[in-house]
Design an enzyme around this catalytic site. Structure first.
Site, PDB file in Angstrom:
ATOM      1  N   LEU A 171     147.347 -57.506  20.822  1.00  0.00           N
ATOM      2  CA  LEU A 171     147.366 -56.046  20.511  1.00  0.00           C
ATOM      3  C   LEU A 171     146.435 -55.242  20.330  1.00  0.00           C
ATOM      4  CD1 LEU A 171     150.087 -53.979  20.234  1.00  0.00           C
ATOM      5  CD2 LEU A 171     149.697 -54.257  17.625  1.00  0.00           C
ATOM      6  N   ARG A 217     141.670 -53.251  14.231  1.00  0.00           N
ATOM      7  CA  ARG A 217     140.826 -53.990  13.236  1.00  0.00           C
ATOM      8  C   ARG A 217     141.217 -55.158  12.551  1.00  0.00           C
ATOM      9  NH1 ARG A 217     135.767 -53.041  15.669  1.00  0.00           N
ATOM     10  NH2 ARG A 217     135.869 -51.113  16.437  1.00  0.00           N
ATOM     11  N   HIS A 231     135.529 -44.167  10.165  1.00  0.00           N
ATOM     12  CA  HIS A 231     136.763 -44.812  10.542  1.00  0.00           C
ATOM     13  C   HIS A 231     137.155 -43.958  12.066  1.00  0.00           C
ATOM     14  CE1 HIS A 231     136.654 -46.143   6.556  1.00  0.00           C
ATOM     15  NE2 HIS A 231     136.733 -47.440   7.084  1.00  0.00           N
TER      16      HIS A 231
HETATM   17  N1  LIG Z   1     136.504 -58.672   5.803  1.00  0.00           N
HETATM   18  C1  LIG Z   1     136.225 -57.410   5.768  1.00  0.00           C
HETATM   19  N2  LIG Z   1     137.304 -56.408   5.261  1.00  0.00           N
HETATM   20  C2  LIG Z   1     136.868 -55.095   5.460  1.00  0.00           C
HETATM   21  C3  LIG Z   1     136.029 -54.483   6.044  1.00  0.00           C
HETATM   22  C4  LIG Z   1     135.155 -55.697   6.559  1.00  0.00           C
HETATM   23  O1  LIG Z   1     134.028 -55.095   7.247  1.00  0.00           O
HETATM   24  N3  LIG Z   1     135.225 -56.791   6.416  1.00  0.00           N
HETATM   25  N4  LIG Z   1     135.749 -53.480   6.132  1.00  0.00           N
HETATM   26  C5  LIG Z   1     136.727 -52.490   5.686  1.00  0.00           C
HETATM   27  C6  LIG Z   1     137.507 -52.031   6.859  1.00  0.00           C
HETATM   28  N5  LIG Z   1     138.003 -53.181   7.560  1.00  0.00           N
HETATM   29  C7  LIG Z   1     137.602 -53.786   8.720  1.00  0.00           C
HETATM   30  C8  LIG Z   1     138.159 -54.795   8.978  1.00  0.00           C
HETATM   31  C9  LIG Z   1     137.548 -55.242  10.368  1.00  0.00           C
HETATM   32  C10 LIG Z   1     136.558 -54.691  10.996  1.00  0.00           C
HETATM   33  C11 LIG Z   1     136.037 -55.010  12.409  1.00  0.00           C
HETATM   34  O2  LIG Z   1     135.255 -54.741  12.991  1.00  0.00           O
HETATM   35  N6  LIG Z   1     136.459 -56.125  12.789  1.00  0.00           N
HETATM   36  C12 LIG Z   1     136.298 -56.894  14.153  1.00  0.00           C
HETATM   37  C13 LIG Z   1     136.161 -58.448  14.153  1.00  0.00           C
HETATM   38  C14 LIG Z   1     134.714 -58.806  13.418  1.00  0.00           C
HETATM   39  C15 LIG Z   1     134.473 -60.155  13.514  1.00  0.00           C
HETATM   40  O3  LIG Z   1     134.809 -61.146  13.025  1.00  0.00           O
HETATM   41  N7  LIG Z   1     133.902 -60.445  15.110  1.00  0.00           N
HETATM   42  C16 LIG Z   1     133.342 -61.579  15.304  1.00  0.00           C
HETATM   43  C17 LIG Z   1     134.202 -62.301  16.652  1.00  0.00           C
HETATM   44  C18 LIG Z   1     134.039 -61.030  17.688  1.00  0.00           C
HETATM   45  C19 LIG Z   1     135.141 -61.461  18.625  1.00  0.00           C
HETATM   46  O4  LIG Z   1     136.204 -60.788  18.960  1.00  0.00           O
HETATM   47  N8  LIG Z   1     134.869 -62.543  19.489  1.00  0.00           N
HETATM   48  C20 LIG Z   1     135.442 -62.392  20.957  1.00  0.00           C
HETATM   49  C21 LIG Z   1     134.634 -63.154  21.868  1.00  0.00           C
HETATM   50  C22 LIG Z   1     133.161 -62.308  22.006  1.00  0.00           C
HETATM   51  C23 LIG Z   1     133.496 -61.054  23.128  1.00  0.00           C
HETATM   52  O5  LIG Z   1     133.533 -61.460  24.238  1.00  0.00           O
HETATM   53  O6  LIG Z   1     133.641 -60.108  22.589  1.00  0.00           O
HETATM   54  C24 LIG Z   1     136.684 -63.453  20.869  1.00  0.00           C
HETATM   55  O7  LIG Z   1     136.786 -64.027  19.948  1.00  0.00           O
HETATM   56  O8  LIG Z   1     137.597 -63.176  21.525  1.00  0.00           O
HETATM   57  C25 LIG Z   1     131.977 -61.664  15.932  1.00  0.00           C
HETATM   58  O9  LIG Z   1     131.515 -60.489  16.159  1.00  0.00           O
HETATM   59  O10 LIG Z   1     131.206 -62.318  15.935  1.00  0.00           O
HETATM   60  C26 LIG Z   1     137.594 -56.650  15.020  1.00  0.00           C
HETATM   61  O11 LIG Z   1     138.644 -56.276  14.541  1.00  0.00           O
HETATM   62  O12 LIG Z   1     136.987 -56.348  16.288  1.00  0.00           O
HETATM   63  C27 LIG Z   1     135.905 -53.239  10.617  1.00  0.00           C
HETATM   64  C28 LIG Z   1     136.459 -53.059   9.497  1.00  0.00           C
HETATM   65  C29 LIG Z   1     137.719 -53.036   4.495  1.00  0.00           C
HETATM   66  N9  LIG Z   1     137.977 -54.543   4.928  1.00  0.00           N
END
Ligand SMILES: Nc1nc2c(c(=O)[nH]1)N[C@@H](CNc1ccc(C(=O)N[C@@H](CCC(=O)N[C@@H](CCC(=O)N[C@@H](CCC(=O)O)C(=O)O)C(=O)O)C(=O)O)cc1)CN2
Ligand SMILES: [Zn+2]
Length: 769
Positions: free
Chosen positions: A17, A526, A705
């Site tokens: 999603l 997210r 955001h």
């Molecule tokens: N834990 C947490 N809670 C929080 C926050 C926060 O930053 N962290 N912020 C506030 C707002 N909430 C948020 C929550 C998530 C994200 C966010 O950006 N999340 C990312 C994922 C972050 C992550 O762990 N990324 C990994 C994995 C990335 C990924 O998707 N990798 C791909 C492969 C890579 C590619 O080709 O893109 C896959 O696995 O499929 C990384 O960057 O290493 C997203 O949904 O996109 C932002 C704010 C409140 N709560």
């Protein structure tokens, strides 16, 4: 005995999603392609629940962004400013309007801000805050709940539609005008609920689940009365309707009678969070009411202890008879990762520890197992379960005496800076020599596809450590040049090496395991992948010094060291349930304390310890808050107090409604705090003003955001507003939160405007003097 489920994760087990929504928003796929992905996820979820033996399978728990926003559309509570999205030549439809409410809209000559977003009770899930005006009217305005019911029916599954109850809905929102209270709108709201019920009954629905999580809050007479009126009216008008009323995230406590006397067919209670009142609840139910036993933890990942759950089930059956008992997870499984079976990497998650866990899909099986054991005597299921529970209880992996001893040896002095703030401030001002209204950012810069791929390739082993680190260094270098160019005062390295501000630290600490696919929705598209604390925590080596000192070596300006604090690491991890949270928090404090000392030794003068989640972790009931806050404050102070006076400690908090905890925020004694305030137009600062908050503050001047770029004028306005309630020499200028979710072009435009706003305000002040 029915097997009941309150809600299932809708992100898809591989975040389908998320990917579809983001593709739609960037114009890469059509709306019908997006709708198709939504349909597939719903279908899979329903079939999975059917195969798992669930009797009461939810519908309308799916959402493209947020179920509270869905509800606002259902009952036609759409603020007027979003009417423009539907008119004109932009060819938008209701789904686009819905996304505009969630994310803001800045094209086709329109510039409309997003609605406010805040935390859902004590979870890391964010909902879109309903807005109410004085003469608010409501009107049935969306067919989603009916369409989804019919969609499931076409698959042969008669679902239980889930709907947010009227009282919790009203309480979740905000009055946008003076002169009325939102609960007064109940009378106007109930007729729309009745229309919804009538239509659902006509479609063949038997059960409807009304979520009233407000029953976990301290309620006054008016709220209880509102519940009585609403559910009284539903039962009078719809004698055939079976209402399943749910409460979760805490116990009923003094709301017991308010809930148990409602004329509903079943009452769901959270027995994980609050088992204490169980016998009393059984004794106070009306004779026509069944109980849904929330025994399987929907908020954590540990395997259910069947022995313990069976004691509840047996007691309920003995008292009420099988027909009046349901077995269920404690709350919607929205807050659980999807499927433990997808975890195949032994290095992230060793088999022995994996055996102690259950994710959403496994939790459905647990509900089914509990039924099989109690209804059909399948003892072998109990035996296997107890073997896992016992292997965890007795495991040597969990306990580290040195860590426990260090926590036990902590003294008052360990939680105390050398001098009081006023003295520290003088020393810091003369050392750092920053202008009035110093500008900074919260830490992260855009996490581009580039960076994510870099990390993914490194994890896969396609890149050597050296190649990976060189690339990260290049990103840091260009971020620093970029910040110098737009003339920010205090710089950050950009957090390019971090997947997430909590997961990153979890991966570097002992006592943690992590998943490859354990995603949970945080807001909209997210997601987070909370790391899992299974044992005592310590820090094998410095975690951030390498990056911070590299960054500082590239610039004459000050670089903020960037850490996540113990309260937030705890709140955003899945935590062990075999010791008090406060003990785990102190173990984390000591790990961060050591990191702070190492950063200081490496020459870093400003260190930010993010406590984004302090408000979110606040217990829902006032009676529990003092103990939590005392522990939280102590933990932060243990983490931050090892440094000398000149070292400036920052903290950052988001989505905070601080009015009721301002004393504790002050007691944390951070030299500078940056907070979210922009969507609420600095409303929040009144608490700081009233309390005479002594330390420095950076009230966020724009909302990160949303992709919308704020104008200089609106930020000048907010800063002027802040200057009327705070001493100007204490004000910092920064966005609401980190910029990792944004793209570079909007980040560049927004920060340039922000720096210009700071300059304008400085100029005004100098001229006024
Ligand atoms: N834990 C947490 N809670 C929080 C926050 C926060 O930053 N962290 N912020 C506030 C707002 N909430 C948020 C929550 C998530 C994200 C966010 O950006 N999340 C990312 C994922 C972050 C992550 O762990 N990324 C990994 C994995 C990335 C990924 O998707 N990798 C791909 C492969 C890579 C590619 O080709 O893109 C896959 O696995 O499929 C990384 O960057 O290493 C997203 O949904 O996109 C932002 C704010 C409140 N709560
Ligand atoms: Zn934040």
């Amino acid at each position: 005995m029915l097997k009941n489920n309150l809600g299932y994760p809708r992100i898809g087990s591989h975040r389908e999603l998320k990917k579809a929504c983001e593709s739609y928003w960037s114009g890469k796929i059509s709306q019908s392609q997006l709708l198709e992905v939504g349909g597939q996820i719903r279908r899979q979820n329903w079939l999975l629940q059917q195969q798992s033996g669930i009797d009461l399978i939810p519908s309308n728990d799916f959402s493209f962004y947020d179920q509270v926003l869905d509800h606002s559309l259902l009952i036609g509570n759409i603020p007027e400013r979003y009417d423009a999205i539907l008119s004109g030549n932009a060819a938008n439809n209701q789904l686009d309007q819905y996304f505009a409410m969630a994310r803001g809209y800045q094209k086709d000559g329109l510039d409309v801000k997003a609605m406010e977003m805040t935390k859902w009770y004590d979870t890391n899930y964010h909902f879109i805050v309903p807005e109410f005006v004085k003469n608010q009217t409501f009107k049935l305005s969306s067919s989603k709940i009916f369409d989804e019911f019919s969609e499931a029916l076409a698959l042969g599954i008669s679902t239980k539609p889930v709907i947010l109850g009227p009282v919790s809905y009203l309480l979740a929102g905000k009055e946008k005008e003076d002169g009325f209270k939102r609960l007064d709108l109940l009378t106007a709201l109930l007729p729309v609920y009745e229309q919804i019920i009538e239509k659902l009954l006509a479609l063949g629905a038997q059960w409807i689940q009304f979520d009233e999580p407000c029953l976990a809050l301290d309620l006054g007479y008016h709220e209880k009365d509102a519940l009585r009126i609403a559910y009284g009216q539903f039962s009078t008008k719809f004698p055939k309707l079976k209402v399943l009323l749910t409460t979760y995230f805490d116990g009923l406590r003094d709301n017991l009678l308010a809930a148990s006397q409602l004329p509903v067919a079943a009452l769901h209670v959270d027995l994980v969070r609050y088992p204490q009142q169980f016998t009393e609840i059984l004794g106070s139910l009306k004779e026509s009411t069944a109980i849904s036993l929330g025994v399987v933890d929907g908020r954590n990942i540990w395997k259910n202890d069947y022995q313990q759950s069976l004691t509840f089930i047996k007691e309920a059956i003995a008292k009420l008879g099988e027909n009046r008992v349901m077995i269920a997870p404690s709350c919607s499984l929205l807050h659980s990762p999807c499927d433990l079976a997808l975890e195949k990497d032994e290095e992230c998650l060793p088999a022995q520890i994996k055996d102690w866990m259950a994710f959403a899909k496994q939790k459905l099986s647990e509900v089914n197992d509990l039924y099989e054991i109690s209804a059909n005597g399948k003892q072998e299921l109990l035996t296997a379960n107890q073997a896992s529970i016992e292997s965890r209880r007795a495991s040597a992996l969990i306990h580290k005496p040195v860590v426990k001893e260090r926590v036990a040896a902590l003294t008052e002095a360990d939680a105390q800076r050398t001098s009081p703030f006023v003295e520290r401030q003088k020393k810091q001002k003369s050392l750092l020599n920053l202008p009035l209204f110093p500008t900074t950012t919260i830490g992260s810069f855009p996490q581009t596809d580039d960076i994510r791929q870099l990390r993914a390739r490194y994890k896969k082993g396609d890149l050597s450590t050296e190649q990976y680190e060189t690339s990260i260094e290049e990103h840091i270098k260009s971020a620093i040049e970029w910040q110098e160019n737009i003339d920010l005062d205090v710089l950050v390295h950009g957090e390019f090496e971090r997947n997430d501000m909590v997961e990153y630290f979890g991966e570097l600490l002992n006592g943690y395991v992590f998943t490859q696919n354990g995603w949970v929705q945080s807001y909209g598209s997210r997601c987070v992948k909370p790391p899992i604390i299974f044992g005592d925590i310590d820090r094998p080596e410095a975690m951030t010094v390498r990056w911070s000192s590299f960054a500082q070596s590239l610039t004459q300006k000050y670089m903020k060291g960037m850490l996540t604090g113990p309260i937030t690491i705890l709140q955003w991890s899945f935590v062990r349930d075999d010791q008090p949270r406060s003990t785990t928090m102190l173990q984390l404090s000591l790990a961060i304390r050591d990191e702070v000392s190492d950063l200081e030794k490496a020459g870093i003068k400003i260190i930010q310890i993010d406590e984004a989640a302090i408000r979110e972790g606040l217990p829902l009931r006032k009676a529990d808050r003092k103990a939590y806050l005392d522990n939280a404050v102590r933990s932060f102070r243990v983490a931050s107090s090892s440094v000398k006076d000149e070292t400036q400690i920052h903290t950052h908090m988001c989505y905070s409604e601080f009015n009721d905890i301002i004393e504790s925020i002050a007691a944390m004694d951070a030299d500078v705090i940056t907070i979210e305030t922009s969507r609420s137009q600095m409303e929040l600062l009144e608490a700081f003003n009233e309390f005479n908050y002594p330390n420095e503050i950076g009230p966020g001047v724009y909302d990160i955001h949303s992709p919308r770029v704020p104008t200089t004028e609106e930020m000048v306005h907010l800063l002027e507003k802040a200057s009327t309630v705070l001493p100007v020499e204490n004000i910092w200028v920064n966005p609401d939160c980190g910029l990792k979710t944004r793209k570079w072009p909007e980040t560049e435009a927004a920060l340039k405007n922000m720096v210009a706003a700071a300059e304008a305000v400085r100029k005004n002040i100098t001229e006024a003097l």
